[in-house]
Design a protein around this motif. Structure first.
Motif, PDB file in Angstrom:
ATOM      1  N   GLN A   1      53.609  43.987 -32.038  1.00 40.56           N
ATOM      2  CA  GLN A   1      54.539  44.517 -31.036  1.00 40.56           C
ATOM      3  C   GLN A   1      53.791  45.413 -30.055  1.00 40.56           C
ATOM      4  OE1 GLN A   1      58.025  43.877 -30.780  1.00 40.56           O
ATOM      5  NE2 GLN A   1      57.414  42.264 -32.178  1.00 40.56           N
TER       6      GLN A   1
ATOM      7  N   THR B   1      61.816  52.697 -32.473  1.00 40.87           N
ATOM      8  CA  THR B   1      62.172  52.059 -33.741  1.00 40.87           C
ATOM      9  C   THR B   1      63.686  52.116 -33.848  1.00 40.87           C
ATOM     10  OG1 THR B   1      60.099  52.712 -34.795  1.00 40.87           O
ATOM     11  CG2 THR B   1      61.934  52.152 -36.267  1.00 40.87           C
TER      12      THR B   1
ATOM     13  N   TRP C   1      69.057  39.787 -34.227  1.00 46.43           N
ATOM     14  CA  TRP C   1      68.236  40.926 -34.634  1.00 46.43           C
ATOM     15  C   TRP C   1      68.749  41.577 -35.917  1.00 46.43           C
ATOM     16  CZ3 TRP C   1      66.442  44.457 -30.028  1.00 46.43           C
ATOM     17  CH2 TRP C   1      65.534  43.746 -29.229  1.00 46.43           C
TER      18      TRP C   1
ATOM     19  N   PHE D   1      57.616  49.318 -25.203  1.00 48.53           N
ATOM     20  CA  PHE D   1      58.696  48.714 -24.422  1.00 48.53           C
ATOM     21  C   PHE D   1      58.827  49.442 -23.088  1.00 48.53           C
ATOM     22  CE2 PHE D   1      63.345  48.668 -23.452  1.00 48.53           C
ATOM     23  CZ  PHE D   1      63.485  47.298 -23.243  1.00 48.53           C
TER      24      PHE D   1
ATOM     25  N   HIS E   1      57.614  54.047 -27.171  1.00 46.30           N
ATOM     26  CA  HIS E   1      57.586  53.473 -28.514  1.00 46.30           C
ATOM     27  C   HIS E   1      58.992  53.689 -29.038  1.00 46.30           C
ATOM     28  CE1 HIS E   1      53.759  51.945 -29.647  1.00 46.30           C
ATOM     29  NE2 HIS E   1      53.103  53.074 -29.433  1.00 46.30           N
TER      30      HIS E   1
ATOM     31  N   LYS F   1      65.954  48.503 -40.689  1.00 44.63           N
ATOM     32  CA  LYS F   1      65.207  48.449 -39.431  1.00 44.63           C
ATOM     33  C   LYS F   1      65.337  47.053 -38.842  1.00 44.63           C
ATOM     34  CE  LYS F   1      60.681  48.147 -39.378  1.00 44.63           C
ATOM     35  NZ  LYS F   1      59.253  48.421 -39.445  1.00 44.63           N
ATOM     36  N   PHE F   2      65.635  46.989 -37.528  1.00 44.10           N
ATOM     37  CA  PHE F   2      65.729  45.691 -36.875  1.00 44.10           C
ATOM     38  C   PHE F   2      64.644  45.492 -35.827  1.00 44.10           C
ATOM     39  CE2 PHE F   2      68.612  48.493 -34.546  1.00 44.10           C
ATOM     40  CZ  PHE F   2      68.243  48.286 -33.220  1.00 44.10           C
ATOM     41  N   TRP F   3      63.947  46.572 -35.444  1.00 41.81           N
ATOM     42  CA  TRP F   3      62.940  46.440 -34.397  1.00 41.81           C
ATOM     43  C   TRP F   3      62.081  47.698 -34.345  1.00 41.81           C
ATOM     44  CZ3 TRP F   3      63.290  48.765 -29.159  1.00 41.81           C
ATOM     45  CH2 TRP F   3      62.312  48.293 -28.288  1.00 41.81           C
ATOM     46  N   SER F   4      60.786  47.512 -34.100  1.00 37.50           N
ATOM     47  CA  SER F   4      59.907  48.647 -33.850  1.00 37.50           C
ATOM     48  C   SER F   4      58.721  48.189 -33.017  1.00 37.50           C
ATOM     49  CB  SER F   4      59.407  49.273 -35.156  1.00 37.50           C
ATOM     50  OG  SER F   4      58.536  50.364 -34.845  1.00 37.50           O
ATOM     51  N   THR F   5      58.447  48.938 -31.967  1.00 35.62           N
ATOM     52  CA  THR F   5      57.279  48.638 -31.130  1.00 35.62           C
ATOM     53  C   THR F   5      55.988  48.984 -31.859  1.00 35.62           C
ATOM     54  OG1 THR F   5      57.344  50.828 -30.109  1.00 35.62           O
ATOM     55  CG2 THR F   5      58.550  49.049 -28.988  1.00 35.62           C
TER      56      THR F   5
ATOM     57  N   ASP G   1      55.393  48.012 -34.994  1.00 38.21           N
ATOM     58  CA  ASP G   1      55.099  46.962 -35.965  1.00 38.21           C
ATOM     59  C   ASP G   1      53.932  46.108 -35.474  1.00 38.21           C
ATOM     60  OD1 ASP G   1      57.103  47.748 -37.684  1.00 38.21           O
ATOM     61  OD2 ASP G   1      58.521  46.193 -37.067  1.00 38.21           O
TER      62      ASP G   1
END
Length: 156
Positions: free
Chosen positions: A85, A67, A132, A88, A65, A76-80, A82
Motif C-alpha cells: 500500500q 488505517t 471492503w 493516500f 497515512h 481492519k478493512f484498509w491501511s496505507t 500494509d
C-alpha cells in the motif's frame, strides 16, 4: 474446593469467553470519552499526536497515512501502512471522500495524527461497502496522519 462445587473446565472457559467481550464493550465508551465533536456533524475526533506548520483547508491536496477499522467487530478493512500500500492523496473539504473523513481532517497540521469515529450516515451509509468488508450501517474508526499538504499556492 470440593469437586462438587467446582464448575467443569468447559464452563469455566465459557465464562471467560463471555466476560472478555463484555469487558471490552463496557470499557469502549471510556476510549471514546476524549473524542471531540466536529461542529455540525456526528463524526468525532481525537488528536493523538500534535503536528505543526500548515493546516488542512478546503481545496488542499492532502497526503495521509490511514488505517480504517469497522467498529462492529473491530476489523481492519484498509491501511496505507500494509505491505504493497501507499499513502493516500485526496482533495480536502470538497466531497471527494466520505463526509466524516472530509470534515474530520480539516484543521489538521502536517505531522498530526488524529482518530476519527464516523457514524454510518457520514461514512458508507445503509449500504456499507461490502467489497471492503464494511457492513451496512457500519461505524468506522480511522487513525489518520497528515504527511503533506499542497495548497492553492503549492507545497505547504
Amino acid at each position: 474446593t470440593s469437586a462438587k462445587y467446582r464448575r467443569p473446565i468447559g464452563a469455566q472457559m465459557k465464562a471467560r469467553v463471555l466476560v472478555l467481550p463484555l469487558l471490552i464493550v463496557a470499557l469502549f465508551p471510556l476510549a471514546l470519552a476524549d473524542m471531540e465533536p466536529i461542529p455540525g456533524y456526528e463524526t468525532t475526533k481525537q488528536t493523538i499526536t500534535a503536528g505543526s506548520g500548515p493546516v488542512v483547508a478546503k481545496g488542499d491536496t492532502v497526503t495521509v497515512h490511514a488505517t480504517g477499522i469497522v467498529e462492529e467487530g473491530n476489523k481492519k478493512f484498509w491501511s496505507t501502512k500494509d505491505p504493497g500500500q501507499q499513502p493516500f492523496t485526496y482533495q480536502a473539504g470538497v466531497g471527494k471522500v466520505i463526509t466524516g473523513w472530509d470534515q474530520g481532517c480539516l484543521g489538521m497540521n502536517v505531522g498530526e495524527t488524529r482518530k476519527l469515529r464516523i457514524p454510518a450516515h457520514e461514512g458508507y451509509g445503509a449500504g456499507g461497502f461490502p467489497a471492503w468488508g464494511i457492513p451496512p450501517g457500519g461505524t468506522l474508526l480511522f487513525e489518520i496522519e497528515v504527511l503533506s499538504i499542497k495548497g492553492k499556492g503549492g507545497e505547504l
